[in-house]
Design a protein around this motif. Structure first.
Motif, PDB file in Angstrom:
ATOM      1  N   CYS A  40       1.954  -2.692  11.411  1.00 58.55           N
ATOM      2  CA  CYS A  40       3.185  -3.229  12.103  1.00 58.55           C
ATOM      3  C   CYS A  40       4.060  -3.337  13.326  1.00 58.55           C
ATOM      4  O   CYS A  40       4.861  -4.287  13.887  1.00 58.55           O
ATOM      5  CB  CYS A  40       4.315  -3.516  10.874  1.00 58.55           C
ATOM      6  N   ASN A  41       4.334  -2.149  13.499  1.00 55.21           N
ATOM      7  CA  ASN A  41       4.947  -1.961  14.299  1.00 55.21           C
ATOM      8  C   ASN A  41       4.214  -2.645  16.239  1.00 55.21           C
ATOM      9  O   ASN A  41       4.619  -3.224  16.738  1.00 55.21           O
ATOM     10  CB  ASN A  41       5.210  -0.657  15.736  1.00 55.21           C
ATOM     11  N   ARG A  42       2.933  -2.860  16.165  1.00 59.27           N
ATOM     12  CA  ARG A  42       1.623  -3.740  17.252  1.00 59.27           C
ATOM     13  C   ARG A  42       2.003  -4.794  16.884  1.00 59.27           C
ATOM     14  O   ARG A  42       2.135  -5.293  17.601  1.00 59.27           O
ATOM     15  CB  ARG A  42       0.693  -2.808  17.110  1.00 59.27           C
ATOM     16  N   LEU A  43       2.428  -5.701  15.756  1.00 56.22           N
ATOM     17  CA  LEU A  43       2.220  -6.746  15.316  1.00 56.22           C
ATOM     18  C   LEU A  43       3.480  -7.821  15.629  1.00 56.22           C
ATOM     19  O   LEU A  43       3.692  -8.739  15.419  1.00 56.22           O
ATOM     20  CB  LEU A  43       1.254  -7.578  14.549  1.00 56.22           C
ATOM     21  N   ASP A  44       4.152  -6.698  15.701  1.00 55.85           N
ATOM     22  CA  ASP A  44       5.739  -6.900  15.095  1.00 55.85           C
ATOM     23  C   ASP A  44       6.279  -8.118  16.871  1.00 55.85           C
ATOM     24  O   ASP A  44       6.710  -9.923  16.105  1.00 55.85           O
ATOM     25  CB  ASP A  44       6.849  -6.222  14.638  1.00 55.85           C
ATOM     26  N   VAL A  51       4.292  -7.316   3.839  1.00 58.90           N
ATOM     27  CA  VAL A  51       3.434  -6.213   2.864  1.00 58.90           C
ATOM     28  C   VAL A  51       3.205  -6.411   1.698  1.00 58.90           C
ATOM     29  O   VAL A  51       4.680  -6.928   0.952  1.00 58.90           O
ATOM     30  CB  VAL A  51       3.952  -5.274   3.134  1.00 58.90           C
ATOM     31  N   VAL A  52       2.172  -6.945   1.292  1.00 59.72           N
ATOM     32  CA  VAL A  52       1.950  -7.112  -0.273  1.00 59.72           C
ATOM     33  C   VAL A  52       1.118  -6.087  -0.948  1.00 59.72           C
ATOM     34  O   VAL A  52       0.426  -6.140  -0.332  1.00 59.72           O
ATOM     35  CB  VAL A  52       1.324  -8.171  -0.481  1.00 59.72           C
ATOM     36  N   HIS A  53       1.783  -5.429  -1.649  1.00 58.42           N
ATOM     37  CA  HIS A  53       1.847  -3.883  -2.153  1.00 58.42           C
ATOM     38  C   HIS A  53       2.189  -4.452  -3.873  1.00 58.42           C
ATOM     39  O   HIS A  53       3.388  -4.033  -3.470  1.00 58.42           O
ATOM     40  CB  HIS A  53       2.536  -2.794  -1.535  1.00 58.42           C
ATOM     41  N   PRO A  54       1.966  -4.332  -4.406  1.00 56.28           N
ATOM     42  CA  PRO A  54       1.963  -4.872  -5.998  1.00 56.28           C
ATOM     43  C   PRO A  54       2.517  -3.531  -6.472  1.00 56.28           C
ATOM     44  O   PRO A  54       2.554  -2.418  -6.803  1.00 56.28           O
ATOM     45  CB  PRO A  54       1.529  -5.136  -7.053  1.00 56.28           C
ATOM     46  N   SER A  55       3.625  -3.301  -7.409  1.00 55.21           N
ATOM     47  CA  SER A  55       4.000  -2.564  -8.240  1.00 55.21           C
ATOM     48  C   SER A  55       3.457  -3.253  -9.548  1.00 55.21           C
ATOM     49  O   SER A  55       4.044  -4.576 -10.022  1.00 55.21           O
ATOM     50  CB  SER A  55       5.605  -2.531  -8.384  1.00 55.21           C
ATOM     51  N   LEU A  84      10.710  -2.997   6.205  1.00 52.22           N
ATOM     52  CA  LEU A  84       9.418  -3.503   6.604  1.00 52.22           C
ATOM     53  C   LEU A  84       9.886  -4.952   4.881  1.00 52.22           C
ATOM     54  O   LEU A  84      10.510  -4.615   4.552  1.00 52.22           O
ATOM     55  CB  LEU A  84       7.728  -2.997   5.884  1.00 52.22           C
ATOM     56  N   LEU A  85       9.421  -6.249   5.771  1.00 52.23           N
ATOM     57  CA  LEU A  85       9.238  -7.017   4.848  1.00 52.23           C
ATOM     58  C   LEU A  85       8.341  -7.211   3.900  1.00 52.23           C
ATOM     59  O   LEU A  85       7.022  -7.229   3.980  1.00 52.23           O
ATOM     60  CB  LEU A  85       9.505  -8.745   5.875  1.00 52.23           C
ATOM     61  N   LEU A  90      11.087 -10.002  -1.418  1.00 53.53           N
ATOM     62  CA  LEU A  90      11.236 -11.533  -1.400  1.00 53.53           C
ATOM     63  C   LEU A  90      11.474 -12.134  -3.320  1.00 53.53           C
ATOM     64  O   LEU A  90      11.727 -12.576  -3.501  1.00 53.53           O
ATOM     65  CB  LEU A  90      10.259 -12.551  -1.176  1.00 53.53           C
ATOM     66  N   LEU A  91      10.643 -11.063  -3.930  1.00 54.89           N
ATOM     67  CA  LEU A  91      11.217 -11.281  -4.699  1.00 54.89           C
ATOM     68  C   LEU A  91      11.913 -10.930  -5.658  1.00 54.89           C
ATOM     69  O   LEU A  91      13.137 -11.542  -6.417  1.00 54.89           O
ATOM     70  CB  LEU A  91      10.346 -10.415  -6.124  1.00 54.89           C
TER      71      LEU A  91
END
Length: 176
Positions: A40-44, A51-55, A84-85, A90-91
């Protein structure tokens, strides 16, 4: 809606991750938290990253027998994506929508993905663009699934990598 401070003028970049038991054993195909932050730091400077990491508690998300690994209602207990977003942010801001609605809306507007072996590599390959897939273990390479199925789902350009350092090297160089 998006949180304040999110730069919508930059193209979207989705990083999929998971941390779950696989084949009745420990997690194998996942991106360590520190690597997600590094990426994320490199691409920002070039992208707006989600980031999509399900719960398992997300409305509309089916945990697929992932059990205790996803018991934390915010994220898995092994990962903290502070600053991080995430799809969870978003939910929370879009409570009328469920997990899959938000996930599909994000994917529809995205052409740059990092995913991991399994369902997220398939999801990210449906929308074209570039998908860097971390594949440490699984049957997809032996069965040629990446070449015979996923590469044909859309105009996706697949980069299948076999290690976390290789993932970081390939994904960090992506540009709009």
């Amino acid at each position: 809606s998006m949180p304040d401070g999110v730069d919508l003028s930059k193209p979207l970049f989705i990083i999929h991750n998971k941390y779950t038991t696989e084949w009745d054993g420990p997690p194998v195909n996942f991106i360590p938290e520190v690597v997600v932050h590094d990426l994320c730091n490199r691409l920002d400077p070039h992208f707006t990253i989600v980031v999509v990491h399900p719960s398992s508690s997300a409305p509309g998300y089916t945990p697929d027998n992932q059990g205790g690994q996803l018991s934390n209602p915010n994220l898995t207990s092994a990962f903290a994506y502070d600053g991080l977003l995430t799809i969870q942010v978003l939910l929370a801001l879009n409570s009328a929508m469920d997990y899959n609605t938000i996930q599909l809306a994000l994917h529809d507007g995205c052409k740059h993905f990092v995913s991991v072996q399994g369902g997220s590599s398939r999801m990210a390959s449906l929308f074209g663009g570039t998908n860097v897939v971390l594949h440490i273990s699984g049957s997809e390479i032996a069965s040629k699934e990446y070449d015979t199925v996923l590469a044909r789902l859309s105009d996706v350009k697949l980069h299948v990598v076999r290690s976390v350092p290789e993932l970081l090297g390939v994904a960090a160089r992506l540009r709009p």
